[in-house]
Scaffold this motif. Structure first.
Motif, short mmCIF file in Angstrom:
data_model
loop_
_atom_site.label_atom_id
_atom_site.label_comp_id
_atom_site.label_asym_id
_atom_site.label_seq_id
_atom_site.Cartn_x
_atom_site.Cartn_y
_atom_site.Cartn_z
N GLU A 49 7.22 70.83 53.91
CA GLU A 49 6.85 71.17 52.54
C GLU A 49 6.35 72.61 52.49
N GLY A 50 6.96 73.39 51.58
CA GLY A 50 6.54 74.77 51.40
C GLY A 50 7.23 75.77 52.30
N ALA A 51 8.07 75.30 53.22
CA ALA A 51 8.80 76.23 54.10
C ALA A 51 9.70 77.12 53.25
N ARG A 54 15.14 82.69 53.33
CA ARG A 54 15.65 83.86 52.63
C ARG A 54 17.14 83.72 52.38
N LEU A 55 17.56 83.85 51.12
CA LEU A 55 18.96 83.85 50.74
C LEU A 55 19.25 85.16 50.03
N GLY A 56 19.81 86.12 50.74
CA GLY A 56 20.03 87.43 50.13
C GLY A 56 18.72 88.06 49.72
N GLU A 57 18.59 88.37 48.44
CA GLU A 57 17.37 88.99 47.92
C GLU A 57 16.39 87.97 47.37
N VAL A 58 16.72 86.69 47.49
CA VAL A 58 15.90 85.63 46.91
C VAL A 58 15.28 84.78 48.01
N THR A 59 14.00 84.49 47.86
CA THR A 59 13.32 83.56 48.77
C THR A 59 13.26 82.19 48.11
N VAL A 60 13.76 81.17 48.81
CA VAL A 60 13.73 79.81 48.28
C VAL A 60 12.69 79.01 49.05
N THR A 61 12.20 77.96 48.42
CA THR A 61 11.15 77.13 49.00
C THR A 61 11.63 75.69 49.14
N HIS A 62 11.43 75.12 50.32
CA HIS A 62 11.76 73.71 50.54
C HIS A 62 10.61 72.86 50.00
N ARG A 63 10.96 71.86 49.20
CA ARG A 63 9.95 70.99 48.61
C ARG A 63 10.25 69.53 48.97
N GLU A 72 8.39 51.35 44.79
CA GLU A 72 7.20 52.18 44.90
C GLU A 72 7.52 53.66 44.71
N ARG A 73 8.23 54.21 45.67
CA ARG A 73 8.50 55.64 45.56
C ARG A 73 9.76 56.01 46.31
N VAL A 74 10.32 57.16 45.95
CA VAL A 74 11.45 57.77 46.65
C VAL A 74 11.02 59.18 47.03
N ARG A 75 11.25 59.54 48.27
CA ARG A 75 10.93 60.91 48.70
C ARG A 75 12.17 61.78 48.53
N TRP A 76 12.01 62.83 47.75
CA TRP A 76 13.10 63.76 47.47
C TRP A 76 12.85 65.07 48.21
N HIS A 77 13.94 65.62 48.75
CA HIS A 77 13.91 66.99 49.25
C HIS A 77 14.76 67.85 48.33
N PHE A 78 14.22 68.99 47.94
CA PHE A 78 15.01 69.94 47.16
C PHE A 78 14.57 71.34 47.52
N VAL A 79 15.42 72.29 47.18
CA VAL A 79 15.13 73.70 47.43
C VAL A 79 14.99 74.37 46.07
#
Length: 335
Positions: A49-51, A54-63, A72-79
């Motif tokens: 979480e929070g990693a 870098r993609l070109g000039e944009v920094t993306v964050t893993h959530r 109950e719940r589903v764990r989602w990963h998205f960027v």
């Protein structure tokens, strides 16, 4: 075209398609050679979480976010990329892909849009436990994720098997969806010859087939891509499809519905509930999705005002085959 009295009859593929399909199948003779040529694809360590990446000039964050679903719940990963107060764009991938399918879009649009490239449930680093893998059920859970993130209005862009989930999400969310870029999936016309993957993914051998991510990716891209795809994109696609649990989770989608069921649902209750402009995004040379099926003049009449179609100069995997065209078309549509 009215949906009051629909004859559930398949549409015969155009005459040219048989030769196109034979030519595409002929490429499979090179799969062993291409698999051997592909650089090594060592497993990727799971992100945290929070990693940041870098993609070109944009920094993306893993959530990683837990949202209601499956009891109950589903764990989602998205960027995620872009300003938190910018217009939201949600991106859903297909098979055998992941959030990485949209990395060119994240790089280009992440400066002025809040982009969320989501690993669908069962894929990448998202939840892979048993539960509801119906297209509609996953759409309900995705809507719960967007609610948890505090997202109101959003645009949606999909590809391949992310699109049936997107169809349900757009029908559910109504005017909450600003625009729908509906990518690379059957719509009004269908024929069994054009979805051979249904038999493969419902076979008892499906988990073993999907477990060999390297061969699966090379086979899919050899069969359906018409333009060269960067080796680096193939390598990362293999890595993202290699996480534990994917090979048993993904077939649950195909065992929970069928292409015919999806087709009938679209005709009878989904398309009439779409409220936003819909842009049909199709590779002009996909052998299994004939371009004639999407330029049918009847389709414009059944989609909301402002809808249209764009045929990419590519095969099935246009986000990788023609990334510049992909970015340009999406930017214009989202504007």
């Amino acid at each position: 075209m009215s949906t009051d009295a629909i004859p559930y009859e398949y549409t015969a593929p155009p005459a040219r398609i048989r030769a196109v399909m034979d030519e595409a199948v002929g490429r499979l003779s090179r799969v062993d050679e291409l698999v051997a040529e592909l650089p090594q694809t060592p497993p990727r360590a799971p992100d945290e979480e929070g990693a940041e990446e870098r993609l070109g000039e944009v920094t993306v964050t893993h959530r990683f976010v837990d949202a209601p679903g499956d009891g109950e719940r589903v764990r989602w990963h998205f960027v995620e990329a872009g300003p938190s107060d910018a217009p939201v764009v949600v991106l859903l991938h297909g098979v055998p892909d992941s959030w990485w399918q949209w990395h060119y879009v994240l790089e280009a649009l992440g400066t002025d849009h809040r982009c969320l490239a989501i690993d669908l449930k069962g894929y990448g680093q998202s939840e892979k436990g048993t539960g509801d893998f119906r297209q509609e059920g996953v759409a309900v859970q995705l809507e719960a994720l967007l609610d948890q993130l505090g997202i109101g209005r959003f645009s949606l862009v999909t590809h391949d098997r992310g699109t049936p989930v997107g169809d349900h999400l757009v029908a559910r969310a109504g005017h909450r969806v600003v625009r729908y870029g509906r990518g690379q999936q059957h719509l009004w016309h269908l024929h069994p010859d054009l979805h051979p993957q249904q038999a493969m993914f419902t076979s008892p051998d499906a988990p073993a087939t999907l477990a060999d991510a390297r061969r699966l990716v090379v086979t899919a891209y050899s069969l359906l891509a018409e333009r060269a795809v960067k080796t680096s994109d193939l390598v990362r696609t293999v890595q993202e499809f290699s996480y534990d649990g994917i090979s048993t989770a993904v077939p649950r989608y195909f065992n929970s519905s069928s292409f015919r069921q999806e087709w009938i649902e679209r005709r009878t209750r989904l398309i009439p509930r779409w409220k936003c402009p819909v842009l049909l995004l199709q590779g002009a040379d996909d052998p299994l999705q004939p371009r004639e099926f999407y330029t049918d003049p009847h389709i414009a009449a059944m989609l909301p005002p402002g809808s249209g179609v764009h045929l990419f100069d590519s095969g099935h995997f246009w986000p990788f085959e023609v990334p510049e065209e992909t970015v340009s078309v999406l930017r214009d549509f989202l504007r």
